[in-house]
Design an enzyme around this catalytic site. Sequence first.
Site, PDB file in Angstrom:
ATOM      1  N   CYS A  66       0.835  -1.212   0.000  1.00 30.99           N
ATOM      2  CA  CYS A  66       0.000   0.000   0.000  1.00 30.99           C
ATOM      3  C   CYS A  66       0.867   1.258   0.000  1.00 30.99           C
ATOM      4  CB  CYS A  66      -0.908   0.001   1.227  1.00 30.99           C
ATOM      5  SG  CYS A  66      -1.966   1.470   1.316  1.00 30.99           S
ATOM      6  N   CYS A  72      -0.015   5.980   7.243  1.00 31.39           N
ATOM      7  CA  CYS A  72      -1.333   5.604   7.792  1.00 31.39           C
ATOM      8  C   CYS A  72      -1.128   4.716   9.017  1.00 31.39           C
ATOM      9  CB  CYS A  72      -2.092   4.850   6.699  1.00 31.39           C
ATOM     10  SG  CYS A  72      -3.605   4.072   7.268  1.00 31.39           S
ATOM     11  N   CYS A  75      -1.995   0.046   9.501  1.00 29.91           N
ATOM     12  CA  CYS A  75      -1.188  -1.175   9.361  1.00 29.91           C
ATOM     13  C   CYS A  75       0.205  -0.951   9.944  1.00 29.91           C
ATOM     14  CB  CYS A  75      -1.024  -1.551   7.886  1.00 29.91           C
ATOM     15  SG  CYS A  75      -2.529  -2.148   7.116  1.00 29.91           S
ATOM     16  N   CYS A 150      -6.612   0.980  -0.140  1.00 31.57           N
ATOM     17  CA  CYS A 150      -6.486   0.250   1.120  1.00 31.57           C
ATOM     18  C   CYS A 150      -6.482  -1.226   0.763  1.00 31.57           C
ATOM     19  CB  CYS A 150      -7.640   0.575   2.065  1.00 31.57           C
ATOM     20  SG  CYS A 150      -7.558  -0.406   3.592  1.00 31.57           S
ATOM     21  N   GLN A 271     -17.676  -9.865  13.542  1.00 34.21           N
ATOM     22  CA  GLN A 271     -16.286 -10.301  13.391  1.00 34.21           C
ATOM     23  C   GLN A 271     -15.715  -9.588  12.164  1.00 34.21           C
ATOM     24  OE1 GLN A 271     -14.584 -11.955  15.563  1.00 34.21           O
ATOM     25  NE2 GLN A 271     -16.208 -12.743  16.879  1.00 34.21           N
ATOM     26  N   PHE A 298     -21.343 -13.102  26.124  1.00 31.60           N
ATOM     27  CA  PHE A 298     -20.882 -12.000  25.268  1.00 31.60           C
ATOM     28  C   PHE A 298     -21.252 -12.363  23.816  1.00 31.60           C
ATOM     29  CE2 PHE A 298     -18.107 -12.441  28.939  1.00 31.60           C
ATOM     30  CZ  PHE A 298     -18.168 -11.177  29.520  1.00 31.60           C
ATOM     31  N   GLU A 319     -26.024 -11.204  26.329  1.00 28.01           N
ATOM     32  CA  GLU A 319     -25.394 -10.018  25.729  1.00 28.01           C
ATOM     33  C   GLU A 319     -25.895  -8.766  26.456  1.00 28.01           C
ATOM     34  OE1 GLU A 319     -23.140  -9.129  23.293  1.00 28.01           O
ATOM     35  OE2 GLU A 319     -23.767  -7.066  23.666  1.00 28.01           O
ATOM     36  N   ASP A 365     -16.774 -14.932  24.603  1.00 24.87           N
ATOM     37  CA  ASP A 365     -16.116 -14.098  23.591  1.00 24.87           C
ATOM     38  C   ASP A 365     -16.182 -12.643  24.054  1.00 24.87           C
ATOM     39  OD1 ASP A 365     -15.015 -13.012  21.314  1.00 24.87           O
ATOM     40  OD2 ASP A 365     -16.798 -13.284  20.079  1.00 24.87           O
ATOM     41  N   CYS A 391      -9.939 -11.481  21.745  1.00 27.78           N
ATOM     42  CA  CYS A 391      -9.316 -10.484  20.860  1.00 27.78           C
ATOM     43  C   CYS A 391      -8.143  -9.823  21.584  1.00 27.78           C
ATOM     44  CB  CYS A 391     -10.345  -9.448  20.412  1.00 27.78           C
ATOM     45  SG  CYS A 391     -11.200  -8.646  21.776  1.00 27.78           S
TER      46      CYS A 391
END
Length: 435
Positions: A66, A72, A75, A150, A271, A298, A319, A365, A391
């Site tokens: 990119c 940016c 990344c 992108c 996701q 979750f 949730e 999660d 995550c």
Amino acid sequence: MRGTRLRGLPVNAFETPPIAEEILRIAAKGDGVTASGRYAWGVAPGDILLPDGTVQPGPHHVTPPCRHFGQCGGCQLQQLDEESLANFVEARVANASSSQELGAEAFAPPHLSPPFSRRRASLRAESSGGRVVIGFREAKSHRLVEVTECHVMLPEFTALLAPLRKLLIKLGQGQAEPKGRRGAKGKHNHARMAADIEFAMTEQGVDLCIKGLKAEGLAATELLLDFARDNGLARIVLDQGYGPEAVWEPEPVTVRLGAVSVPLPPGAFLQATLDGEAALVGAACEWLEGAANVADLFAGLGTFALALAGQGSRVLAVEAARDAHLACKSAAERGLVPVFAMHRDLFRNPLMGAELDKFDAVVLDPPRAGAREQVERLVDSKVGRIVYISCNPSSWSRDAAMLVDAGYRLVEVRPVGQFRWSTHVELASYFIRDQ
Ligand SMILES: C[S@@+](CC[C@H](N)C(=O)[O-])C[C@H]1O[C@@H](n2cnc3c(N)ncnc32)[C@H](O)[C@@H]1O
């Protein structure tokens, strides 16, 4: 490229290093590290950090695809080849696991999402003097990088940036400051604009949510509707400070989860990529095959609950976000799938021992903070199987240590790199406690 100083490459410069050193690994924040502990940004394992701070690229160093890379902030790792990117994702999870001595019995090779696959993305739009910039922030800065390409998000989102920029300019002209406050030459004084732009891909096409934009009056509404029609959008949602409001949604916007179409509330969690979701959901379904009663904690819109129900489990989906909870509930009822949705804050009010004991298995999660309060209850329960999707390897390893200390075995870990070329790493993990 011998001895070239790579773009934006700050090297630790507290003292002049006496020797050339190889970059051995990429640390959690994306910097390369040598054996003596020197750090350099934008490098790959196998690069040589020369005494003057320049870098000689090695066999794992590729040209970032990119043009915005290095400026940016989206990344951090485009200079890595596929092998070293996979090693980075795997090492992040393996290090978190070994730091708590979790004793993982199996470690799967990492799953990496391909380029151009991100199906939700958040950008920023700002204007000044009639010029509109849409893009991502520079790393460690408030400056916006105008994005013209992108390699991470779906091409459908990138294709919308130029027309969206034109739309925001026109809307800005409509909202120009009153005549008395115009510039000396009577030119348009464009109102300053700052808005958050969110894209999501749905079954009906692109869902666009704009937060913080003032678009009042008939002319503004007509501009928005023309934009939606001309670009084939599934929905435009505006949040002008009073909550999200759909200004264009010719048919209800949905996402496919399991075998069910679920209404997508504006801004609801999805996701990040479809293949990443498939990897995480596939792991949960494989590990929990045959489980009669499962609690999905979750649960969001029911990503795991609806898939597990599709293979015969009865699932309680818990949730805290009300709109996601209601979407999951209505989809399950309409689809006649055995998912029972519960609205509950699991930080303040985790499922307790007697409630947990009804389930053969639990899927967790949680958000980045992890699920400490819920795991403290799980360790005293009779639940035999736990799938923990995370995550954040750090909060996961902290919670996983509680499970292992309570007698659960960490049977398998699968690292997942949904956020390609970023330092953000996810994982699926499976714990069993023999009763
Ligand atoms: C990482 S997302 C996962 C969502 C879902 N499992 C999925 O895969 O689409 C975490 C979810 O936890 C929810 N959440 C955050 N804090 C919570 C809390 N205190 N109690 C219950 N849910 C919470 C968020 O609204 C979000 O839907």
